[in-house]
Design an enzyme around this catalytic site. Structure first.
Site, PDB file in Angstrom:
ATOM      1  N   GLY A 166      74.650  26.661   9.300  1.00 29.06           N
ATOM      2  CA  GLY A 166      75.059  28.023   9.628  1.00 29.06           C
ATOM      3  C   GLY A 166      73.878  28.963   9.700  1.00 29.06           C
ATOM      4  CB  ALA A 167      70.381  28.257  10.212  1.00 26.68           C
ATOM      5  NE  ARG A 183      77.749  34.410  11.545  1.00 24.30           N
ATOM      6  CZ  ARG A 183      78.935  35.008  11.440  1.00 24.30           C
ATOM      7  NH1 ARG A 183      79.098  36.215  11.924  1.00 24.30           N
ATOM      8  NH2 ARG A 183      79.949  34.404  10.842  1.00 24.30           N
ATOM      9  CG  ASN A 231      73.983  30.068   4.972  1.00 29.32           C
ATOM     10  OD1 ASN A 231      74.000  30.979   4.147  1.00 29.32           O
ATOM     11  ND2 ASN A 231      74.181  30.300   6.276  1.00 29.32           N
ATOM     12  CB  SER A 275      80.217  34.434  -2.642  1.00 29.65           C
ATOM     13  OG  SER A 275      80.638  35.792  -2.756  1.00 29.65           O
ATOM     14  CE1 TYR A 317      83.118  33.527   2.168  1.00 33.58           C
ATOM     15  CE2 TYR A 317      83.172  34.969   0.249  1.00 33.58           C
ATOM     16  CZ  TYR A 317      82.469  34.355   1.276  1.00 33.58           C
ATOM     17  OH  TYR A 317      81.123  34.578   1.394  1.00 33.58           O
ATOM     18  CE  LYS A 320      80.884  31.325   0.470  1.00 27.03           C
ATOM     19  NZ  LYS A 320      79.744  30.654   1.139  1.00 27.03           N
ATOM     20  CB  ILE A 357      74.256  40.119   1.414  1.00 31.51           C
ATOM     21  CG1 ILE A 357      74.097  39.526   0.011  1.00 31.51           C
ATOM     22  CG2 ILE A 357      72.968  39.996   2.208  1.00 31.51           C
ATOM     23  CD1 ILE A 357      73.030  40.183  -0.835  1.00 31.51           C
TER      24      ILE A 357
END
Length: 331
Positions: free
Chosen positions: A11-12, A14, A89, A141, A154, A158, A187
């Protein structure tokens, strides 16, 4: 430095993944930039890395597809010969209250966020085990620790990443493979930018620094975990939440060990020695370790005594001064 190391970031294309890939490359690693549906953005990440003198390539893959991940890993080993760093990620959100959430929403988030990590770890651990060295980093997270209304899928995914890292560390540690988690707070990314402005402001009000974190903040932590391949650091969930000021146990470990030695060797020699533990605890807190952790550590090892309580008070003062200074600096 990471010269000669091979790193894969899922997932790189963005956000945090993008910056992690760029930062790893800046330290000398050859980076595989994984993407699913954002080929152009992934290629842009590679272009940035190459413009800065780094080495990178893209690889498109549905991270939730077990067979596709196995094929991807074989291709990476065939081309590069090894894999030293894996950053899990990849992640999505499909928020909703539990009573209104359908099965598709649940499955999509669990498959992308959690199953993908299983897929990649399962595929890469044989490679790392043969090398007797490797670093696996799961991007969790803060809601995986605290939970969050409207994000049960979610949050569960995590939280699962934390448990997965802890278990992998115990299984693979003897083979030289480390596993850690980073649990970012609020973030600034494409994902969080979709939130209404009033919600963003409410989040930031809860942060003493009065601002959200940045992908660079998280990427720096991930790169540190990746580059110290020989360091004895594993199974920790690093809470990168600006309201907790990066409570990184990694840097507190030497002080914890010193405190442990003091207690084991001197626990029967009087309260004065417990006071020394308080000083060590204060030193640890001065670089950001959780005061509650120190409290429970001292109470468990040193026992309940007046000196132990006093040492915690000293430690709390260290912590308060540190947080006050940092908060004032960003007001």
């Amino acid at each position: 430095m990471l010269t000669g190391k091979i790193a894969l970031v899922t997932g790189a294309s963005r956000g945090i993944g993008r910056q992690t890939a760029i930062t790893l490359a800046s330290y000398g690693a050859t980076v595989i930039v994984n993407y699913n549906g954002s080929k152009e953005k992934a290629e842009e990440v590679v272009s940035v890395i190459k413009e800065n003198g780094g080495t990178a390539s893209t690889y498109g893959c549905n991270v939730a597809d077990y067979a596709a991940v196995e094929t991807m890993m074989k291709d990476i080993v065939k081309e590069y010969g090894s894999l030293d760093i894996l950053v899990n990620n990849a992640g999505i959100t499909k928020d909703g209250l539990m009573m209104r959430m359908d099965e598709a929403q649940w499955d999509a988030v669990i498959d992308t966020n959690l199953k993908s990590a299983f897929n990649f770890i399962h595929a890469c651990t044989p490679v790392m085990a043969r090398q007797r060295c490797g670093s696996i980093i799961n991007m969790s997270s803060v809601v995986g620790v605290s939970g969050n209304a409207g994000q049960c899928n979610y949050s569960a995914s995590k939280a699962g990443l934390i448990g997965l890292a802890k278990s992998i560390a115990k299984e693979m540690g003897p083979r030289g493979i480390r596993a850690n988690c980073i649990a970012p707070g609020f973030i600034s990314t494409d994902m969080t930018s979709a939130l209404p402005e009033n919600i963003r402001q409410e989040w930031e009000k809860q942060i003493p620094l009065r601002r959200s974190g940045t992908p660079e903040d998280v990427a720096n932590v991930g790169t540190e975990l990746g580059q110290i391949l020989g360091f004895h650091a594993t199974t920790d969930a690093l809470l990168h939440d600006t309201k907790e000021y990066l409570r990184i146990i990694l840097f507190g470990a030497p002080f914890m060990m010193a405190s442990l030695v003091l207690n084991n060797q001197l626990r029967y020699q009087g309260s004065a020695m417990y006071a020394m533990v308080g000083i060590v605890s204060g030193a640890v807190l001065n670089i950001g370790l959780d005061p509650l952790l120190i409290f429970y550590f001292n109470m468990g090892v040193a026992g309940v005594s007046l000196a132990t309580v006093i040492s915690q008070a000293i430690s709390a003062v260290f912590c308060y001064i540190k947080l006050a200074k940092m908060s004032d600096a960003f007001d």
